[in-house]
Design an enzyme around this catalytic site. Structure first.
Site, PDB file in Angstrom:
ATOM      1  N   GLU A  77     -33.708 -19.612  -8.760  1.00  0.00           N
ATOM      2  CA  GLU A  77     -33.590 -19.383  -7.325  1.00  0.00           C
ATOM      3  C   GLU A  77     -32.261 -18.683  -7.047  1.00  0.00           C
ATOM      4  O   GLU A  77     -31.298 -18.818  -7.803  1.00  0.00           O
ATOM      5  CB  GLU A  77     -33.701 -20.748  -6.604  1.00  0.00           C
ATOM      6  CG  GLU A  77     -33.517 -20.763  -5.117  1.00  0.00           C
ATOM      7  CD  GLU A  77     -34.454 -19.897  -4.311  1.00  0.00           C
ATOM      8  OE1 GLU A  77     -34.618 -18.709  -4.646  1.00  0.00           O
ATOM      9  OE2 GLU A  77     -34.984 -20.399  -3.299  1.00  0.00           O
ATOM     10  N   ASP A  78     -32.235 -17.933  -5.969  1.00  0.00           N
ATOM     11  CA  ASP A  78     -31.001 -17.214  -5.653  1.00  0.00           C
ATOM     12  C   ASP A  78     -29.888 -18.156  -5.213  1.00  0.00           C
ATOM     13  O   ASP A  78     -28.761 -18.053  -5.678  1.00  0.00           O
ATOM     14  CB  ASP A  78     -31.251 -16.120  -4.588  1.00  0.00           C
ATOM     15  CG  ASP A  78     -31.991 -16.621  -3.350  1.00  0.00           C
ATOM     16  OD1 ASP A  78     -32.240 -17.838  -3.223  1.00  0.00           O
ATOM     17  OD2 ASP A  78     -32.331 -15.772  -2.498  1.00  0.00           O
ATOM     18  N   ARG A 123     -30.830  -6.789   0.233  1.00  0.00           N
ATOM     19  CA  ARG A 123     -31.161  -7.360  -1.077  1.00  0.00           C
ATOM     20  C   ARG A 123     -30.720  -6.450  -2.218  1.00  0.00           C
ATOM     21  O   ARG A 123     -30.465  -6.911  -3.314  1.00  0.00           O
ATOM     22  CB  ARG A 123     -32.679  -7.573  -1.199  1.00  0.00           C
ATOM     23  CG  ARG A 123     -33.259  -8.655  -0.306  1.00  0.00           C
ATOM     24  CD  ARG A 123     -34.658  -9.002  -0.784  1.00  0.00           C
ATOM     25  NE  ARG A 123     -35.461  -9.729   0.196  1.00  0.00           N
ATOM     26  CZ  ARG A 123     -35.451 -11.051   0.354  1.00  0.00           C
ATOM     27  NH1 ARG A 123     -34.652 -11.793  -0.367  1.00  0.00           N
ATOM     28  NH2 ARG A 123     -36.237 -11.624   1.247  1.00  0.00           N
TER      29      ARG A 123
HETATM   30  P1  IMP Z   1     -32.438 -24.248   1.401  1.00  0.00           P
HETATM   31  O1  IMP Z   1     -33.830 -24.785   1.509  1.00  0.00           O
HETATM   32  O2  IMP Z   1     -31.643 -24.496   2.635  1.00  0.00           O
HETATM   33  O3  IMP Z   1     -31.691 -24.690   0.158  1.00  0.00           O
HETATM   34  O4  IMP Z   1     -32.607 -22.707   1.453  1.00  0.00           O
HETATM   35  C1  IMP Z   1     -32.619 -21.883   0.398  1.00  0.00           C
HETATM   36  C2  IMP Z   1     -33.030 -20.520   0.901  1.00  0.00           C
HETATM   37  O5  IMP Z   1     -32.353 -20.168   2.111  1.00  0.00           O
HETATM   38  C3  IMP Z   1     -32.632 -19.491  -0.108  1.00  0.00           C
HETATM   39  O6  IMP Z   1     -33.648 -19.279  -1.037  1.00  0.00           O
HETATM   40  C4  IMP Z   1     -32.403 -18.291   0.752  1.00  0.00           C
HETATM   41  O7  IMP Z   1     -33.621 -17.620   0.994  1.00  0.00           O
HETATM   42  C5  IMP Z   1     -31.916 -18.841   2.071  1.00  0.00           C
HETATM   43  N1  IMP Z   1     -30.445 -18.825   2.165  1.00  0.00           N
HETATM   44  C6  IMP Z   1     -29.630 -19.884   2.229  1.00  0.00           C
HETATM   45  N2  IMP Z   1     -28.340 -19.497   2.314  1.00  0.00           N
HETATM   46  C7  IMP Z   1     -28.363 -18.151   2.294  1.00  0.00           C
HETATM   47  C8  IMP Z   1     -27.335 -17.151   2.342  1.00  0.00           C
HETATM   48  O8  IMP Z   1     -26.127 -17.406   2.416  1.00  0.00           O
HETATM   49  N3  IMP Z   1     -27.774 -15.869   2.302  1.00  0.00           N
HETATM   50  C9  IMP Z   1     -29.079 -15.514   2.212  1.00  0.00           C
HETATM   51  N4  IMP Z   1     -30.069 -16.413   2.158  1.00  0.00           N
HETATM   52  C10 IMP Z   1     -29.700 -17.717   2.203  1.00  0.00           C
HETATM   53 MG    MG Z   2     -34.394 -17.282  -1.773  1.00  0.00          MG
END
Ligand code: IMP
Ligand code: MG
Length: 197
Positions: free
Chosen positions: A111-112, A177
């Site tokens: 995951e990113d 991206r």
């Molecule tokens: P989580 O469920 O809050 O952990 O969200 C993860 C997802 O939110 C990632 O896969 C990203 O798509 C998005 N995301 C969270 N923080 C960032 C950021 O700083 N930049 C871009 N996308 C983010």
């Molecule tokens: Mg993502």
């Protein structure tokens, strides 16, 4: 290549793209190489199945895969979370499922970024039901201060502060991206509806 900061009107990012460099392509490449070596040591003599979470992880996965010296196969999932612009709501919806069974596989979810942890908690639970041999998580970036659910990744590229970042696969409203470096997007745009990853 210079970043499109305060760039010309010809830039696809707009004339006043508010981007500040955070991690250069060289820093990213070095760290991805290290993660590849670590994973290759951990799975020496075995095969791994890399599961990339579209779209953000596509670039990280393609570089990480080439840094592995163990046999690797790929599959991809896509999820969408209903959030407000920069924020995750925790409501995760599966948009694209895997092509193949993961039963008995050494799975690494790629995951990113690990932010609140809601997306990866959802995916982890879903994938564990399918009885992989084991399941680990690799993230390029971690924002530990943002966690809403207790979840740690097994492989972490960089831990960063609570800043919204773009580039190297990470988007804002699907843009940025393709930036080779990771930058802080310092000005929030208006909140959006459902967001892809
Ligand atoms: P989580 O469920 O809050 O952990 O969200 C993860 C997802 O939110 C990632 O896969 C990203 O798509 C998005 N995301 C969270 N923080 C960032 C950021 O700083 N930049 C871009 N996308 C983010
Ligand atoms: Mg993502």
């Amino acid at each position: 290549m210079s970043l499109p900061m305060k760039s010309s009107a010809a830039s696809p990012f707009g004339p006043q793209a508010p981007l500040q460099p955070l991690l250069s392509r060289e820093q990213i490449a070095g760290r991805v190489r290290e993660l590849g070596e670590q994973i290759s040591r951990d799975y020496a003599g075995e095969s791994v199945l890399l599961i990339g979470i579209l779209k953000g992880a596509a670039i990280f996965l393609s570089d990480l895969a080439r840094a592995l010296s163990v046999d690797a196969t790929f599959d991809f999932m896509a999820v969408s979370s209903y959030g407000r612009g920069h924020k995750s709501s925790g409501l995760v919806r599966l948009i694209k499922d895997l092509d193949e069974s993961i039963e008995g596989c050494n799975v690494i979810v790629v995951e990113d970024i690990l932010d609140t942890g809601l997306t990866l908690s959802y995916l982890r639970a879903l994938l564990l039901e399918r009885r992989p041999r084991n399941l680990r998580i690799a993230v390029l970036l971690d924002k530990p201060s943002r966690r809403l659910t207790p979840l740690e990744a097994d492989y972490i590229g960089f831990s960063i502060d609570d800043q919204f970042v773009v580039g190297y696969g990470l988007d804002y409203a699907e843009h940025y991206r393709n930036l080779p470096d990771i930058c802080i997007l310092s000005e929030a745009a208006p909140d959006a509806g459902p967001k892809g990853h």
